[in-house]
Write a protein that holds these residues in place. Structure first.
Motif, PDB file in Angstrom:
ATOM      1  N   HIS A 194       0.960  -1.126  -0.144  1.00  0.00           N
ATOM      2  CA  HIS A 194       0.034   0.217   0.031  1.00  0.00           C
ATOM      3  C   HIS A 194       0.910   1.052  -0.086  1.00  0.00           C
ATOM      4  O   HIS A 194       0.389   2.234  -0.820  1.00  0.00           O
ATOM      5  N   ALA A 195       2.023   1.181   0.826  1.00  0.00           N
ATOM      6  CA  ALA A 195       2.811   2.458   0.724  1.00  0.00           C
ATOM      7  C   ALA A 195       3.360   2.635  -0.482  1.00  0.00           C
ATOM      8  O   ALA A 195       3.444   3.900  -0.839  1.00  0.00           O
TER       9      ALA A 195
ATOM     10  N   LEU B  63       0.922   4.223  -2.791  1.00  0.00           N
ATOM     11  CA  LEU B  63       0.584   5.780  -2.598  1.00  0.00           C
ATOM     12  C   LEU B  63       1.930   6.428  -3.362  1.00  0.00           C
ATOM     13  O   LEU B  63       1.738   7.401  -3.788  1.00  0.00           O
TER      14      LEU B  63
ATOM     15  N   GLU C  67     -12.226   2.027  -0.579  1.00  0.00           N
ATOM     16  CA  GLU C  67     -12.437   2.873   0.844  1.00  0.00           C
ATOM     17  C   GLU C  67     -13.827   2.825   1.334  1.00  0.00           C
ATOM     18  O   GLU C  67     -15.067   3.395   0.555  1.00  0.00           O
TER      19      GLU C  67
ATOM     20  N   ALA D 251     -17.423   3.503   3.176  1.00  0.00           N
ATOM     21  CA  ALA D 251     -17.811   4.720   3.720  1.00  0.00           C
ATOM     22  C   ALA D 251     -17.086   5.135   5.112  1.00  0.00           C
ATOM     23  O   ALA D 251     -16.960   4.469   6.393  1.00  0.00           O
ATOM     24  N   GLY D 252     -16.748   6.148   5.347  1.00  0.00           N
ATOM     25  CA  GLY D 252     -16.022   6.532   6.548  1.00  0.00           C
ATOM     26  C   GLY D 252     -14.694   5.997   6.708  1.00  0.00           C
ATOM     27  O   GLY D 252     -13.993   5.973   7.705  1.00  0.00           O
ATOM     28  N   GLY D 253     -14.059   5.041   5.663  1.00  0.00           N
ATOM     29  CA  GLY D 253     -12.938   4.445   5.752  1.00  0.00           C
ATOM     30  C   GLY D 253     -11.869   5.270   6.012  1.00  0.00           C
ATOM     31  O   GLY D 253     -11.841   6.534   5.373  1.00  0.00           O
ATOM     32  N   GLN D 254     -10.851   4.710   6.692  1.00  0.00           N
ATOM     33  CA  GLN D 254      -9.503   5.664   6.916  1.00  0.00           C
ATOM     34  C   GLN D 254      -8.433   5.797   5.853  1.00  0.00           C
ATOM     35  O   GLN D 254      -8.357   4.602   5.338  1.00  0.00           O
ATOM     36  N   LYS D 255      -8.243   6.990   5.248  1.00  0.00           N
ATOM     37  CA  LYS D 255      -7.575   6.972   4.278  1.00  0.00           C
ATOM     38  C   LYS D 255      -5.991   7.546   5.120  1.00  0.00           C
ATOM     39  O   LYS D 255      -6.199   8.338   5.922  1.00  0.00           O
ATOM     40  N   THR D 256      -4.923   7.185   4.479  1.00  0.00           N
ATOM     41  CA  THR D 256      -3.924   7.535   5.187  1.00  0.00           C
ATOM     42  C   THR D 256      -3.502   9.017   4.550  1.00  0.00           C
ATOM     43  O   THR D 256      -2.457   9.687   5.035  1.00  0.00           O
TER      44      THR D 256
END
Lengths: 174, 174, 174
Positions: A153-154, A157, A167, A169-174
């Motif tokens: 994932h890193a 990005l 993502e 609903a409300g999921g955490q994005k970095t």
């Protein structure tokens, strides 16, 4: 991530570079990556002395080649006068990702408090993720294991790609 | 480590330096070190005001004297306008050892969340380890306690000495 | 603290600034603050693109206005090429308070390891506390929740006010 991660491994050690010692850190990193489930291919293996200019140069060359997604350095993160990997690596980075280094220290330090003396660095140059890990085989492989799950994932990005996991609903994005 | 650690303690406080308040942070550091099992000797005690130039100067002088292995400062690590110890200390360091400060905050913050507001700094100048701790007696002594076991090894590394504990096969080096 | 905390919320997002996406991070921050028991008032809401100069400018303007105690930014803390909020914010700060960012990552990363990739920043400019949080609604609100209890004390310290809670004998000061 459709393609396997292209990894360059750099052993930083006067002893190994001079031929006085066998490289154990580099192979330990390879084994830790192999033991993870991350699709990857090791595209480069190098050994250099603890010379800041050399360290800086090799990270720049690897990251700017366009052929490496992840540079893993092992060695030179301690507190002794020859340990200058963190400063050299830092000069090459566009920005640091401090959480990766914090997590390495917090996790490996739980069973082995001296791990808190390690000065790991994680960050991004261009579209390449760079990790500076301890020189000991166990230190390096433990640190890789701690962050292995985050690497795909890193790197996506850092490459500027969309994260593949949807993502919520409300999921955490970095 | 054959010799006891030579410790210099520096209380950073306008109030103490002016005589308006009693120094409690310095003695708390001494007690915390005495309570640890670390062989050491306190070779210097000083009190200075919260003036960055003064703080910077005293750390340089102590570290460069060749007679001090560990400089412990107490005070000036908060968030108030007069708290400038971290920046002053940082200017003297060859490099930081962020894990020591992270560990102090994580451990002391567990029972006392406000400890996360402390801006502790740990690092090396020359062959001397430098720690900047909170000004409160309890804050300073708790922080020292958290890292006490790591100090002898950290100082040996900073001195460029070989670690005395044998490295097992695959043992973690920092 | 006699007065409610005056909060400015800044959403950093190309998509929101261009009108292509709805702002969800900003409202999530407001809801997280409302859910905390912190007396506060939102005095400003703004949205800007991921442009470092813009980010830097708005933080300086808000902090230097004398009318804002806390600037909360949401967005731009990831690892992608457009994520430059941390560097922009850092240039405005008198000093960082690294423990707040460490705590956010350690706490939110426990259940959601990717949170360790977030590059949160906390620090002080003048007498204003500045927090740079992730752009996702859940990421931002989780991070605020983690540090909410510390904010009133942190802001009092930044303002140069005496902490209101009495320091017990040996009590920890930051």
């Amino acid at each position: 991530m459709s393609q396997p991660i292209r990894v360059a491994i750099v052993t930083v050690s006067d002893g190994v570079a001079s031929g006085a010692r066998q490289d154990r850190g580099g192979p330990a990193c390879e084994e830790a990556l192999a033991a993870s489930r991350i699709p990857h291919t090791v595209v480069s293996r190098e050994t250099i002395a603890d010379q800041p200019d050399r360290i800086e140069g090799i990270v720049r060359t690897l990251a700017d080649s366009g052929e490496v997604d992840l540079v893993v350095l092992t060695g030179g993160t301690g507190l002794s006068p020859r340990d200058r990997t963190p400063e050299a690596v830092r000069r090459t980075l566009d920005f640091e990702a401090p959480g990766l280094a914090e997590r390495m220290r917090a996790e490996t330090g739980r069973d082995f408090p001296a791990a808190y003396l390690s000065r790991q660095v994680a960050g991004v140059r261009g579209r390449t993720l760079v990790l500076a890990l301890p020189g000991s085989p166990k230190g390096a492989s433990d640190c890789l294991r701690v962050v292995a799950d985050l690497l795909p994932h890193a790197i996506e990005l850092a490459r500027g790609e969309k994260p593949p996991h949807p993502e919520p609903a409300g999921g955490q994005k970095t």
